[in-house]
Design an enzyme around this catalytic site. Structure first.
Site: not given
Length: 419
Positions: A160, A163, A166, A276, A374, A400, A403
């Site tokens: 895909y 991007t 720039g 989506n 942990m 994708e 955020n």
């Protein structure tokens, strides 16, 4: 069609054996999964069957090789082709072109399970599936018949290409051009951070056929051997090392007009429609990593001793583990709600996909990072899988749609509906 046959056999098996429901209910215990975080909760018997197929494939074909693929940067083509034999090369592609024809929820269930074996490889599978779906959904009959069957069997692999160096978050400002010359487009420009770049066969390229902005963007399919198509160096990455990442370079690259998906000017819409679903897919990959890390942390607490007793006796660590499990289950519920919304074409689907991507990739990274903590110093060693889960899912908060962009989409939806 072999993929569909696989799932059909699974469904028939589930109806043939009277003990099947009991076997399914005990599957969590067999896999060592605590019942409160069992990802099979709420699924139909059929969904539980292909979930088990995916878990078994992850355990047997992926997990034993995960560290080696990462260390040696191996693109596991043959393993992915084995996954395609189970229908995982075209999960939500239509059966008439070789896909499995499953729902977005089914797809999420499968990617979550596969990611417990290797996040990086599953993430590439999710991108490949997205490209395959884009051709199936927006391509004409000739395009669908030409590309989809080979992509479903993973005889060929897809990438895909949106991007650019720039234009990252501001995807609509892309500069790659496609000028019409007779019955061909001549493409010039470059794409950045392309998963599979240089090793894959089919490139779904967003390019500018018109003026500025999203309405000037179209989508074309470029095949690997096309003159004028080349690739940059293989990037050295923190994670996602079982899939190569390169720049895709287009220099006077001529592709026939018949390679365009949809109409001129429809490319940005196609790209966003793909993303989506891609956001649900990548959130599902994060779920798989977090699920694996909760189990790794639990097992470590039960055996590691300090101050004369196991770490599981420490109330602080008990509370942390409880928080991790709670966030895991909450994340899974949000992903599945978003998947249902997208499948049903609901008006809130875009916002829910963005919410799922934002919340789940953030929280699942935190879960994996806490699991590493942990483990103490052991968690920082490459002998322990937890560090690879941390490295592999960190990028899920970036790709994708970052955020930060997810927050913009959600806020825009809320504010546009006020009053």
């Amino acid at each position: 069609m072999a993929a569909v046959g696989t799932f059909s056999r699974v469904v028939r098996l589930s109806s043939c054996f009277g003990r099947r429901c009991r076997l399914i209910s005990n599957s969590a215990q067999r896999r060592g999964i605590a019942s409160c975080i069992d990802p099979a909760h709420g699924l139909s018997d059929e969904q539980k069957e292909f979930q088990k197929m995916a878990f078994d494939f992850a355990a047997n074909e992926m997990s034993p090789h995960m560290a080696e693929w990462d260390e040696k940067e191996i693109f596991p083509v043959e393993t992915m082709r084995k996954a395609a034999q189970l229908g995982f090369g075209g999960i939500y592609v239509q059966p008439e072109v070789g896909g499995s024809g499953l729902s977005r929820l089914d797809t999420s269930v499968i990617f979550e399970a596969l990611s417990t074996g290797c996040v990086s490889t599953t993430a590439y599978l999710s991108i490949h599936n997205m490209c395959n779906w884009m051709i199936d959904t927006f391509g004409n009959t000739e395009q669908r018949e030409k590309y989809c069957p080979e992509l479903c069997m993973m005889d060929k692999f897809a990438s895909y290409c949106l991007t650019e160096p720039g234009s990252g978050s501001d995807a609509a400002s892309l500069l790659t051009t496609a000028k019409l010359e007779g019955d061909h487009y001549v493409l010039n420009g470059s794409k950045a951070f392309i998963s599979g770049g240089g090793d894959t066969d089919v490139y779904i390229v967003m390019c500018r056929t018109g003026g500025k902005g999203p309405k000037g963007i179209s989508c074309v399919v470029v095949e690997k051997d096309t003159p004028g198509l080349s690739f940059g160096k293989k990037e050295k990455k923190m994670g996602w090392n079982s899939q190569p990442t390169r720049a895709v370079i287009l220099e006077d690259c001529r592709v026939p007009v018949t390679s365009r998906l949809g109409q001129e000017g429809q490319g940005f819409n196609i790209a966003m429609r793909g993303l989506n679903g891609g956001r649900i897919n990548i959130a599902s990959c994060s779920l798989g990593a977090a699920h694996a890390c909760v189990q790794l942390a639990r097992d470590h607490l039960l055996v590691r001793k300090q101050f004369g007793e196991t770490l599981s006796s420490n109330q602080f660590l008990q509370f942390k583990l409880a928080e991790m499990a709670t966030k895991l289950v909450a994340s899974r519920l949000l992903v599945r709600e978003a998947a249902l919304a997208l499948q049903e074409g609901r008006s809130d689907a875009v916002s829910l996909c963005s919410m799922a991507k934002l919340f789940v990739t953030d929280e699942c990274f935190n879960i994996c990072n806490q699991a590493l903590q942990m483990h103490g110093g052991y968690g920082y060693l490459k002998d322990y899988a937890v560090q690879q889960f941390v490295r592999d899912i960190r990028v899920h908060q970036i790709l994708e749609g970052t955020n930060e962009v997810m927050r913009m989409i959600i806020a825009r939806s809320l504010l546009s509906e006020s009053g």
